[in-house]
Scaffold this motif. Structure first.
Motif: not given
Length: 171
Positions: A35-59
């Motif tokens: 999941a860590i690898v997938a989040l970094i390399l292949f972010p799911h398009q529906q998740l991207v808007p939710r995770l892109s704000a305020d560096n949420t993806l890196w959290w």
């Protein structure tokens, strides 16, 4: 010491459950790593808007990495416990290795508690940034108490080993 001739049902069940739990922890660790690898390399398009704000993806990735460390500690703990249970099954649990194993388990418990103390606020931050998520994550003192019990049991096992060796030396 001689082998125990009869099988103790409690030890048999415990070893079976430890194997199942160890397998589940290992499987979960593999899934989290993927999941860590997938989040970094292949972010799911529906998740991207939710995770892109305020560096949420890196959290999320950092929390997943801490979770992976936590799972690795749990895996080491269950494997160590399984080795202790195996020596009980042979009829000779008072071995210096078991005292060392109990000490290791105590340190692992403290490390797990440390991971939980780091992970709890991270989950709160992630939940506050993603609508619809709840960040309820409690840390209890139980792990610290378990670590103290394990440190004491390690000393009991060391003393029991010394007493047995002293007794065998006098015979």
């Amino acid at each position: 010491m001689t082998e125990v001739r009869h099988r103790d049902p409690l030890l048999t069940i415990t070893q079976f459950l430890l194997r199942v739990v160890t397998g589940l922890i290992a499987l979960t660790a593999v899934v989290v790593a993927l999941a860590i690898v997938a989040l970094i390399l292949f972010p799911h398009q529906q998740l991207v808007p939710r995770l892109s704000a305020d560096n949420t993806l890196w959290w999320v990735v950092t929390a997943a990495m801490v979770s992976l460390v936590l799972l690795t500690l749990y895996l080491s703990f269950t494997l160590t416990l399984s080795r202790i249970v195996a020596t009980v099954g042979t009829g000779d649990p008072f071995q210096p290795e078991n005292a060392d194993r109990l000490d290791r388990m105590a340190w692992l418990t403290l490390a797990m508690q440390g991971c939980l103390l780091v992970l709890a606020p991270m989950v709160g931050v992630i939940a506050s940034r993603i609508d619809g998520l709840r960040g309820d994550f409690d840390v209890s003192p139980d792990g610290f108490i378990l670590a103290l019990v394990l440190f004491i049991l390690a000393r009991v096992f060391r003393r029991g080993t010394q007493m047995r060796d002293d007794l065998e030396g006098t015979v």
